[in-house]
Design an enzyme around this catalytic site. Structure first.
Site, PDB file in Angstrom:
ATOM      1  N   ARG A  18      35.792  12.631  59.024  1.00  0.00           N
ATOM      2  CA  ARG A  18      35.820  13.038  57.616  1.00  0.00           C
ATOM      3  C   ARG A  18      35.968  11.841  56.666  1.00  0.00           C
ATOM      4  O   ARG A  18      35.778  11.967  55.473  1.00  0.00           O
ATOM      5  CB  ARG A  18      36.953  14.058  57.391  1.00  0.00           C
ATOM      6  CG  ARG A  18      36.644  15.428  57.988  1.00  0.00           C
ATOM      7  CD  ARG A  18      37.864  16.331  58.068  1.00  0.00           C
ATOM      8  NE  ARG A  18      38.699  16.032  59.238  1.00  0.00           N
ATOM      9  CZ  ARG A  18      39.807  16.697  59.563  1.00  0.00           C
ATOM     10  NH1 ARG A  18      40.219  17.693  58.793  1.00  0.00           N
ATOM     11  NH2 ARG A  18      40.504  16.363  60.639  1.00  0.00           N
ATOM     12  N   GLN A  74      42.467   7.273  75.323  1.00  0.00           N
ATOM     13  CA  GLN A  74      42.000   8.649  75.532  1.00  0.00           C
ATOM     14  C   GLN A  74      40.480   8.553  75.647  1.00  0.00           C
ATOM     15  O   GLN A  74      39.806   8.202  74.681  1.00  0.00           O
ATOM     16  CB  GLN A  74      42.394   9.530  74.327  1.00  0.00           C
ATOM     17  CG  GLN A  74      41.969  10.974  74.472  1.00  0.00           C
ATOM     18  CD  GLN A  74      42.060  11.755  73.155  1.00  0.00           C
ATOM     19  OE1 GLN A  74      42.151  11.186  72.072  1.00  0.00           O
ATOM     20  NE2 GLN A  74      42.040  13.069  73.251  1.00  0.00           N
ATOM     21  N   ASN A 365      52.039 -31.978  34.802  1.00  0.00           N
ATOM     22  CA  ASN A 365      51.311 -31.125  33.868  1.00  0.00           C
ATOM     23  C   ASN A 365      49.825 -31.187  34.184  1.00  0.00           C
ATOM     24  O   ASN A 365      49.227 -32.257  34.193  1.00  0.00           O
ATOM     25  CB  ASN A 365      51.566 -31.620  32.435  1.00  0.00           C
ATOM     26  CG  ASN A 365      51.064 -30.622  31.404  1.00  0.00           C
ATOM     27  OD1 ASN A 365      49.968 -30.098  31.533  1.00  0.00           O
ATOM     28  ND2 ASN A 365      51.861 -30.372  30.383  1.00  0.00           N
TER      29      ASN A 365
HETATM   30  C1  UD1 Z   1      46.331  18.324  62.856  1.00  0.00           C
HETATM   31  C2  UD1 Z   1      47.013  19.594  63.414  1.00  0.00           C
HETATM   32  C3  UD1 Z   1      47.278  20.558  62.245  1.00  0.00           C
HETATM   33  C4  UD1 Z   1      48.158  19.849  61.218  1.00  0.00           C
HETATM   34  C5  UD1 Z   1      47.534  18.527  60.764  1.00  0.00           C
HETATM   35  C6  UD1 Z   1      48.534  17.746  59.940  1.00  0.00           C
HETATM   36  C7  UD1 Z   1      46.204  19.973  65.695  1.00  0.00           C
HETATM   37  C8  UD1 Z   1      45.314  20.767  66.561  1.00  0.00           C
HETATM   38  N1  UD1 Z   1      46.151  20.236  64.396  1.00  0.00           N
HETATM   39  O1  UD1 Z   1      45.066  18.687  62.315  1.00  0.00           O
HETATM   40  O2  UD1 Z   1      47.964  21.703  62.722  1.00  0.00           O
HETATM   41  O3  UD1 Z   1      48.366  20.707  60.098  1.00  0.00           O
HETATM   42  O4  UD1 Z   1      47.167  17.702  61.899  1.00  0.00           O
HETATM   43  O5  UD1 Z   1      47.979  16.574  59.395  1.00  0.00           O
HETATM   44  O6  UD1 Z   1      46.946  19.157  66.199  1.00  0.00           O
HETATM   45  N2  UD1 Z   1      43.727  12.447  67.568  1.00  0.00           N
HETATM   46  C9  UD1 Z   1      43.593  11.828  68.772  1.00  0.00           C
HETATM   47  N3  UD1 Z   1      42.725  12.321  69.702  1.00  0.00           N
HETATM   48  C10 UD1 Z   1      41.994  13.449  69.465  1.00  0.00           C
HETATM   49  C11 UD1 Z   1      42.133  14.093  68.230  1.00  0.00           C
HETATM   50  C12 UD1 Z   1      43.005  13.578  67.304  1.00  0.00           C
HETATM   51  O7  UD1 Z   1      44.250  10.802  69.021  1.00  0.00           O
HETATM   52  O8  UD1 Z   1      41.247  13.847  70.368  1.00  0.00           O
HETATM   53  C13 UD1 Z   1      44.666  11.900  66.565  1.00  0.00           C
HETATM   54  C14 UD1 Z   1      43.995  11.449  65.281  1.00  0.00           C
HETATM   55  O9  UD1 Z   1      43.723  10.051  65.314  1.00  0.00           O
HETATM   56  C15 UD1 Z   1      45.044  11.760  64.227  1.00  0.00           C
HETATM   57  C16 UD1 Z   1      45.846  12.908  64.827  1.00  0.00           C
HETATM   58  O10 UD1 Z   1      45.555  12.917  66.205  1.00  0.00           O
HETATM   59  O11 UD1 Z   1      45.926  10.658  64.007  1.00  0.00           O
HETATM   60  C17 UD1 Z   1      45.486  14.253  64.215  1.00  0.00           C
HETATM   61  O12 UD1 Z   1      44.115  14.513  64.385  1.00  0.00           O
HETATM   62  P1  UD1 Z   1      43.229  15.202  63.254  1.00  0.00           P
HETATM   63  O13 UD1 Z   1      41.875  15.374  63.769  1.00  0.00           O
HETATM   64  O14 UD1 Z   1      43.392  14.468  61.967  1.00  0.00           O
HETATM   65  O15 UD1 Z   1      43.935  16.640  63.142  1.00  0.00           O
HETATM   66  P2  UD1 Z   1      43.960  17.595  61.881  1.00  0.00           P
HETATM   67  O16 UD1 Z   1      42.679  18.289  61.774  1.00  0.00           O
HETATM   68  O17 UD1 Z   1      44.413  16.839  60.703  1.00  0.00           O
HETATM   69 MG    MG Z   2      44.646  14.822  60.345  1.00  0.00          MG
END
Ligand code: UD1
Ligand code: MG
Length: 453
Positions: A18, A74, A365
């Protein structure tokens, strides 16, 4: 439970689609340092015994940004539960079977979180919750996961926005992402998380319903919405920056600095201001700036990597670049750029100058328009200017070159050779003056113009 029984898993592997960026989301800067470093700093302030950062394949730059903390990879970004599982081997020796150890999961995209809030999560675990979740009530719940409670107010499940029905979306209590989980329970719960949901991902949030089904207690700790802001887009990043800056401005004033127009002053994560520092409107502090007591930064200055001595006056419209060290009571005026240069006590460079790779002695200066010519197209060279020296306006100092203590350089000089202490050096074309020549020239030109009409 002490912080010795806490291990932090910081999730930073997400692609951050995003953000629409070539740079991993967690490396985008907030207050002059990567997002991921902010959450790490909170974990550091908590004093957790261990910290493992989960990164994606090829994210060596993220690993470098978080060093010396351990990183695990990961392999495929299959969701937050899968991301936590990537840290399993690294934490194999942590916790054992006792319920006394906690894995604290933090998201690298939630940079404003504070150590005090994390301590409250640990306290909720101590109070008996197998899983404690940090919740908040944002003005706009947008696409955050929603915390669903049972009749007694206990946490029953977390539903992601995309999977939520109308009634669930109406819930205003949201998931920040921070979770404190019994180390003895965590891996078993994660093993049972499936991916039958709108995104086809393994959601960490699903462990709440699984824990409840096992008869385990799950608690909600509520926190301040401003602290929980999750950065998923550039708009979110700007919103987080605004929150951070607002808090930093307030803290600067609390600590004894005057900000004439607080809203237009921008700080970095490591800006340090002394007492009675006055900062004018529209001043930008990049990383690495220290300002000593009583110094004044006038309007429209851009500063980074600079050390400003007590009582010095900078600006208006000055630029200090890395390695600028400005002595006590020294002055750097309008349209002056200083880079990798030391200005001694009381030295002055008040107008339109470039002082780079130089040492300027105390009380010297530097006249308007002076340039240290530090670069020959290949290498950088130094200029040394002695104590109490006077450099006339519009002087070019071609480095490497020394001007001695108390020496004087005539205006408009191009100095290519060292000037000894107390000498006067002038290096410019000699002036020729012809008496009455202007009147003769004018008469000739008027005649020429008439002849053309
Ligand atoms: C997530 C939460 C949501 C919460 C929100 C708060 C889940 C399923 N959802 O959604 O409930 O309200 O955060 O900000 O957890 N990441 C990984 N590996 C992955 C996916 C993500 O390391 O496979 C890390 C991302 O780098 C990030 C964090 O996990 O730092 C959250 O991932 P993101 O995709 O931003 O989750 P949200 O959609 O924001
Ligand atoms: Mg997030």
């Amino acid at each position: 439970m002490t912080v010795d029984d806490v291990a932090v898993v910081l999730l930073a592997a997400g692609k951050g689609t995003r953000m629409k960026s070539e740079i991993p989301k967690v490396l985008h800067p907030l207050a002059g340092q990567p997002l991921v470093s902010h959450a790490l700093a909170a974990a550091g302030a908590l004093g957790a015994a261990r910290c493992v950062v989960v990164v994606g394949p090829g994210m060596e730059h993220v690993a470098r940004a978080v060093a010396p903390h351990a990183t695990v990879v990961q392999e495929r970004q299959q969701g937050t539960a899968d991301a936590v599982l990537a840290a399993r081997d690294a934490l194999a020796d942590f916790g054992g079977d006792s319920d006394d150890s906690t894995v604290l999961v933090l998201y690298a995209d939630t940079p404003l979180i504070r150590a005090g809030t994390l301590s409250r999560m640990i306290a909720a675990r101590e109070a008996g919750a197998a899983v404690a979740v940090l919740g908040f009530r944002p003005d706009d719940p947008a696409e955050y996961g929603r915390l669903l409670r049972d009749d007694k107010g206990g946490l029953e499940a977390i539903v992601e926005f995309r999977d939520a029905d109308e009634a669930q979306r109406a819930v205003t209590l949201c998931n920040s992402g921070v979770m404190a989980v019994s180390a003895a329970r965590l891996w078993g719960l994660l093993d049972r998380v499936g991916n039958d949901n709108a995104k086809g991902e393994y959601y960490l949030t699903d462990i709440v319903a699984l824990a409840r089904a096992d008869g385990l207690a799950c608690a909600i700790v509520e926190g301040d919405a401003a602290e929980m802001l999750g950065v998923n887009s550039r708009n979110d990043l700007a919103a987080a920056e605004a929150v951070w800056q607002q808090a930093r401005r307030a803290a600067a004033m609390e600590d004894g600095a005057t900000l004439l127009d607080p809203d237009s002053v921008w700080f970095s994560h490591d800006t340090r201001l002394g007492r009675d520092v006055v900062v004018g409107p529209s001043v930008f502090f990049g990383p690495g700036v220290t300002v000593a007591d009583g110094a004044e930064i006038r309007a429209f200055c851009h500063l980074e990597g600079a050390e400003i001595g007590p009582g010095a006056i900078i600006g208006p419209f000055a630029r200090l670049r890395p390695g600028a060290v400005i002595g006590k009571g020294a002055r750097v005026g309008n349209f002056v750029e200083v880079k990798n240069a030391v200005l001694g006590e009381g030295a002055k460079a008040n107008h339109l100058s470039y002082v780079g790779d130089a040492t300027v002695g105390a009380g010297a200066n530097i006249g308007a328009g002076t340039i240290t010519c530090n670069y020959d197209g290949f290498l950088k060279h130094r200029t040394e200017i002695g104590k109490g020296a006077f450099i006339g306006s519009n002087t070019a100092l071609v480095a490497p070159v020394n001007v001695g203590d108390g020496a004087i350089v005539g205006a408009g000089s191009t100095i290519t050779k060292d000037v000894p202490d107390d000498a006067i050096a002038v290096a410019r074309g000699l002036q020729k003056t012809r008496q009455g020549a202007a009147a003769g020239y004018r008469a000739g030109k008027i005649k020429e113009k008439k002849a053309k009409k």
